[in-house]
Design a protein around this motif. Structure first.
Motif, PDB file in Angstrom:
ATOM      1  N   PRO A  98       4.802 -23.758  28.246  1.00 12.68           N
ATOM      2  CA  PRO A  98       5.382 -23.442  26.806  1.00 12.68           C
ATOM      3  C   PRO A  98       4.708 -22.281  26.525  1.00 12.68           C
ATOM      4  N   ILE A  99       6.129 -21.737  25.670  1.00 10.31           N
ATOM      5  CA  ILE A  99       5.784 -20.587  24.737  1.00 10.31           C
ATOM      6  C   ILE A  99       5.549 -21.180  23.664  1.00 10.31           C
ATOM      7  N   ALA A 100       5.278 -20.746  22.636  1.00 10.02           N
ATOM      8  CA  ALA A 100       4.583 -21.142  21.345  1.00 10.02           C
ATOM      9  C   ALA A 100       4.433 -22.884  21.221  1.00 10.02           C
ATOM     10  N   GLY A 101       4.139 -23.334  22.312  1.00 11.62           N
ATOM     11  CA  GLY A 101       3.446 -24.536  22.302  1.00 11.62           C
ATOM     12  C   GLY A 101       4.616 -25.200  22.192  1.00 11.62           C
ATOM     13  N   ARG A 102       6.200 -25.467  22.757  1.00 13.25           N
ATOM     14  CA  ARG A 102       6.914 -25.630  23.346  1.00 13.25           C
ATOM     15  C   ARG A 102       8.004 -24.687  24.760  1.00 13.25           C
ATOM     16  N   PRO A 103       8.289 -26.073  25.787  1.00  9.85           N
ATOM     17  CA  PRO A 103       7.906 -25.668  26.601  1.00  9.85           C
ATOM     18  C   PRO A 103       9.832 -24.479  27.485  1.00  9.85           C
ATOM     19  N   MET A 104       9.661 -23.956  28.309  1.00 11.42           N
ATOM     20  CA  MET A 104      11.027 -22.653  28.586  1.00 11.42           C
ATOM     21  C   MET A 104      12.228 -22.932  27.674  1.00 11.42           C
ATOM     22  N   LEU A 105      12.623 -24.154  28.527  1.00 11.40           N
ATOM     23  CA  LEU A 105      13.645 -25.277  28.221  1.00 11.40           C
ATOM     24  C   LEU A 105      13.604 -26.047  27.047  1.00 11.40           C
ATOM     25  N   ASN A 106      13.199 -25.876  26.319  1.00 15.51           N
ATOM     26  CA  ASN A 106      13.276 -26.574  25.207  1.00 15.51           C
ATOM     27  C   ASN A 106      13.744 -25.590  24.221  1.00 15.51           C
ATOM     28  N   HIS A 107      12.831 -24.169  24.030  1.00 19.50           N
ATOM     29  CA  HIS A 107      13.738 -23.330  23.220  1.00 19.50           C
ATOM     30  C   HIS A 107      14.992 -22.924  23.419  1.00 19.50           C
ATOM     31  N   LEU A 108      15.428 -23.066  24.411  1.00 18.08           N
ATOM     32  CA  LEU A 108      17.363 -21.910  25.094  1.00 18.08           C
ATOM     33  C   LEU A 108      17.771 -23.627  24.754  1.00 18.08           C
ATOM     34  N   ALA A 164      12.356 -33.796  29.271  1.00 17.45           N
ATOM     35  CA  ALA A 164      12.729 -32.786  28.512  1.00 17.45           C
ATOM     36  C   ALA A 164      13.915 -32.351  28.043  1.00 17.45           C
ATOM     37  N   ALA A 165      14.600 -32.629  29.255  1.00 15.11           N
ATOM     38  CA  ALA A 165      16.152 -32.468  28.370  1.00 15.11           C
ATOM     39  C   ALA A 165      16.542 -32.920  27.597  1.00 15.11           C
ATOM     40  N   ALA A 166      16.513 -34.467  28.167  1.00 14.10           N
ATOM     41  CA  ALA A 166      17.010 -35.546  26.761  1.00 14.10           C
ATOM     42  C   ALA A 166      17.219 -34.925  25.967  1.00 14.10           C
ATOM     43  N   PHE A 179      -2.519 -17.778  15.637  1.00 12.56           N
ATOM     44  CA  PHE A 179      -1.557 -18.047  16.624  1.00 12.56           C
ATOM     45  C   PHE A 179      -0.538 -19.610  16.225  1.00 12.56           C
ATOM     46  N   LEU A 180       0.628 -19.687  15.787  1.00 13.37           N
ATOM     47  CA  LEU A 180       1.179 -20.461  15.231  1.00 13.37           C
ATOM     48  C   LEU A 180       2.340 -20.950  15.841  1.00 13.37           C
ATOM     49  N   SER A 181       2.838 -21.954  15.886  1.00 10.51           N
ATOM     50  CA  SER A 181       3.547 -22.758  16.919  1.00 10.51           C
ATOM     51  C   SER A 181       4.921 -22.624  16.913  1.00 10.51           C
ATOM     52  N   TRP A 182       6.146 -23.093  17.284  1.00  9.85           N
ATOM     53  CA  TRP A 182       7.552 -23.117  16.770  1.00  9.85           C
ATOM     54  C   TRP A 182       7.664 -23.422  15.890  1.00  9.85           C
ATOM     55  N   ASP A 183       7.296 -24.919  15.493  1.00  9.90           N
ATOM     56  CA  ASP A 183       7.329 -25.622  14.004  1.00  9.90           C
ATOM     57  C   ASP A 183       6.186 -25.801  13.370  1.00  9.90           C
ATOM     58  N   THR A 184       5.845 -24.676  13.087  1.00  7.55           N
ATOM     59  CA  THR A 184       5.005 -24.170  12.223  1.00  7.55           C
ATOM     60  C   THR A 184       4.840 -24.692  10.799  1.00  7.55           C
ATOM     61  N   ALA A 199      33.009 -22.421  28.883  1.00 10.28           N
ATOM     62  CA  ALA A 199      31.497 -22.478  29.327  1.00 10.28           C
ATOM     63  C   ALA A 199      30.836 -21.484  29.477  1.00 10.28           C
ATOM     64  N   ALA A 200      29.668 -21.723  29.298  1.00  9.97           N
ATOM     65  CA  ALA A 200      28.204 -20.178  29.471  1.00  9.97           C
ATOM     66  C   ALA A 200      27.190 -21.263  30.519  1.00  9.97           C
ATOM     67  N   VAL A 201      26.752 -20.044  31.483  1.00  6.84           N
ATOM     68  CA  VAL A 201      26.124 -20.190  32.113  1.00  6.84           C
ATOM     69  C   VAL A 201      24.797 -19.524  31.797  1.00  6.84           C
ATOM     70  N   LEU A 202      23.495 -20.515  31.805  1.00  8.04           N
ATOM     71  CA  LEU A 202      22.215 -19.369  31.374  1.00  8.04           C
ATOM     72  C   LEU A 202      21.212 -20.513  31.890  1.00  8.04           C
ATOM     73  N   TYR A 203      20.016 -19.560  31.659  1.00 14.02           N
ATOM     74  CA  TYR A 203      18.693 -19.404  32.632  1.00 14.02           C
ATOM     75  C   TYR A 203      17.948 -19.561  31.683  1.00 14.02           C
ATOM     76  N   ALA A 204      17.137 -20.796  31.903  1.00 12.09           N
ATOM     77  CA  ALA A 204      15.757 -21.862  31.450  1.00 12.09           C
ATOM     78  C   ALA A 204      14.361 -20.649  31.676  1.00 12.09           C
ATOM     79  N   ASP A 205      14.742 -19.892  32.391  1.00 14.22           N
ATOM     80  CA  ASP A 205      13.646 -18.397  32.122  1.00 14.22           C
ATOM     81  C   ASP A 205      14.341 -16.853  31.249  1.00 14.22           C
ATOM     82  N   ASN A 206      15.128 -17.342  30.435  1.00 13.64           N
ATOM     83  CA  ASN A 206      15.924 -16.634  29.945  1.00 13.64           C
ATOM     84  C   ASN A 206      15.569 -17.628  28.214  1.00 13.64           C
ATOM     85  N   PRO A 207      13.921 -17.614  27.824  1.00 13.31           N
ATOM     86  CA  PRO A 207      13.888 -19.201  26.576  1.00 13.31           C
ATOM     87  C   PRO A 207      14.302 -18.714  25.309  1.00 13.31           C
ATOM     88  N   LEU A 208      14.298 -17.119  24.767  1.00 13.45           N
ATOM     89  CA  LEU A 208      13.966 -16.100  23.954  1.00 13.45           C
ATOM     90  C   LEU A 208      15.903 -15.728  23.374  1.00 13.45           C
TER      91      LEU A 208
END
Length: 439
Positions: free
Chosen positions: A26-36, A61-63, A256-261, A94-103
């Motif tokens: 997680p980053i700021a309370g949300r998995p990297m994948l879900n940020h992207l 998580a992807a659903a 410290f805040l969460s992504w949805d605060t 189409a674009a190809v992205l990486y889950a470990d580039n979440p920001l």
């Protein structure tokens, strides 16, 4: 033109030294994948996530977006190709992205799509403060990309280039799939590299262009240290947004805040406050130092803390007060109600104007099930009271300090539920004889 995103999330994250898939950290309370995914949802019409074998948690998580499995980890180009069955006949980009580039932001993705409209292939690039071992983007006089050179293969002049490849590519879906199928693994690792699509596009006579974005967005996360850096980047952005929205953070770097605060206008937050996911704080509320909030709502004008903990399912009503070392879980504290000190309120409803004395607890769990406690409006609960649920204390009722309440208390009644005090004359503390005073 419609656009699809292929997100590569099959990495094990070996350098993380974790049993958790890298994309779920997680980053700021949300998995990297879900940020992207959230950024992609704002820019793309379709999203496909590539996961590894046995990564059911990633699939959940992807659903609701579909996932495909890369059974063998044969490189980034091979991973992207696994999405081909879901994109056959797709008439768009189409674009190809990486889950470990979440920001990566939605704005950056929109710019990438706009640049793609000018050329056969577009990629994202950055100018990091320390280019290190990133691949370098070599451009010609016109600014078009000539090639991407991996650091290990670059000469001294190429290593001196400051523009680095972020790995994200974008092209017409049909062309991208054709290039992916044409990749070869003639390299030291025997893998199929997505970056080789740049050379294939050039060989087809297509223009290749680079869209630059800030390093903070494109920095990859492969270790705990890089995860901490990304967390710091995300927190800085969240704090800036909170301040811009009208909240006061007394010591921003300690909050410290969460992504949805969600903090309303004129909210004041003291030092060392932590917001877990799912927190809403309405206008004019005050959160004092060292408090921890998660999954709760704080209504307008309420005060929390210091040293308070609000757990999921809690709602603190307008102008209510939660004081130091008070923990509340799955409970409603009515308008103007007060719980000032050293109390636990779980699975409870506390009416407007009620006062909860120090040391009060709701005994909500019997070892098998949770039970509710109801406290009426303007009731007064004396200090060191145990309310054994299920139980109801009526409106304007008074519970004497030190009581253990196991039966309902009617409205306007006073309850005393404690052993009768008995005094034994002469049984107090006896003075001890001083040492060495014997005869």
């Amino acid at each position: 033109m419609p656009a699809a995103a292929i997100i590569l999330a099959a990495g094990l994250g070996t350098r993380m030294r974790s049993s958790l898939p890298k994309a779920l950290h997680p980053i700021a309370g949300r998995p990297m994948l879900n940020h992207l995914i959230a950024a992609c949802e704002a820019a793309f019409d379709r999203i496909v996530v590539v996961v590894g074998p046995g990564m059911e948690a990633l699939e959940r998580a992807a659903a609701p977006h579909p996932t495909v499995v890369q059974a063998e980890r044969l490189g980034t180009g091979h991973a992207a190709l696994q999405a081909a069955p879901l994109l056959e006949g797709f008439d768009g980009t189409a674009a190809v992205l990486y889950a470990d580039n979440p920001l990566i932001s939605a704005d950056t993705l929109r710019r990438l799509l706009a640049r793609r409209a000018e050329a056969g292939l577009a990629l994202l690039a950055m100018r990091p403060a320390d280019p290190g071992r990133y691949g370098r983007v070599v451009r010609g006089p016109s600014g078009d990309v000539l090639r991407v050179v991996e650091w290990a293969d670059a000469d001294a002049a190429e290593r001196g280039i400051g523009l680095c490849n972020a790995g994200v590519v974008c092209a017409p879906a049909a062309s991208l799939l054709r290039w992916l199928r044409a990749l070869r693994n003639h390299n030291s690792k025997g893998e199929y590299y997505l970056t080789d699509a740049v050379a294939l596009a050039r060989a087809d006579g297509e223009r290749v262009v680079a869209e630059e974005a800030p390093e903070a967005e494109l920095r990859g996360i492969n270790s705990r240290a890089e995860l901490a850096q990304a967390e710091a980047t995300a927190q800085a952005a969240l704090r800036a947004a909170a301040l811009e929205g009208g909240a006061t953070l007394a010591a921003p770097e300690t909050v410290f805040l969460s992504w949805d605060t969600r903090l309303g206008q004129d909210v004041t937050v003291g030092p060392n406050v932590v917001f877990g996911p799912g927190v809403v704080v309405e206008d004019g509320a005050e959160i004092h130092a060292f408090s921890h909030l998660a999954g709760c709502t704080v209504r307008s004008g309420a005060t929390i803390g210091p040293f308070a903990r609000l757990r999921p399912g809690t709602e603190v009503g307008p102008r209510a007060h939660v004081g130091n070392f008070v923990e509340i879980k799955a409970a409603l504290l009515g308008e103007g109600a007060k719980a000032g000190h050293l109390s636990y309120l779980g699975d409870a409803v506390v009416g407007a104007g009620a006062n909860i004395g120090a040391g009060t607890i709701t005994c909500n769990y019997d070892g098998a099930s949770k039970h509710r406690t109801e406290i009426g409006e303007n009731a007064f609960i004396g200090s060191d009271t145990a309310l054994v649920a299920p139980v109801r204390v009526g409106a304007r009722a008074l519970v004497a300090a030190g009581s253990v309440v196991t039966e309902d208390v009617p409205d306007d009644a006073m309850a005393l539920a404690r052993g009768r005090q008995v005094n034994k004359p002469g049984r107090g503390v006896k003075p001890k004889a001083a040492k060495g005073s014997g005869a």
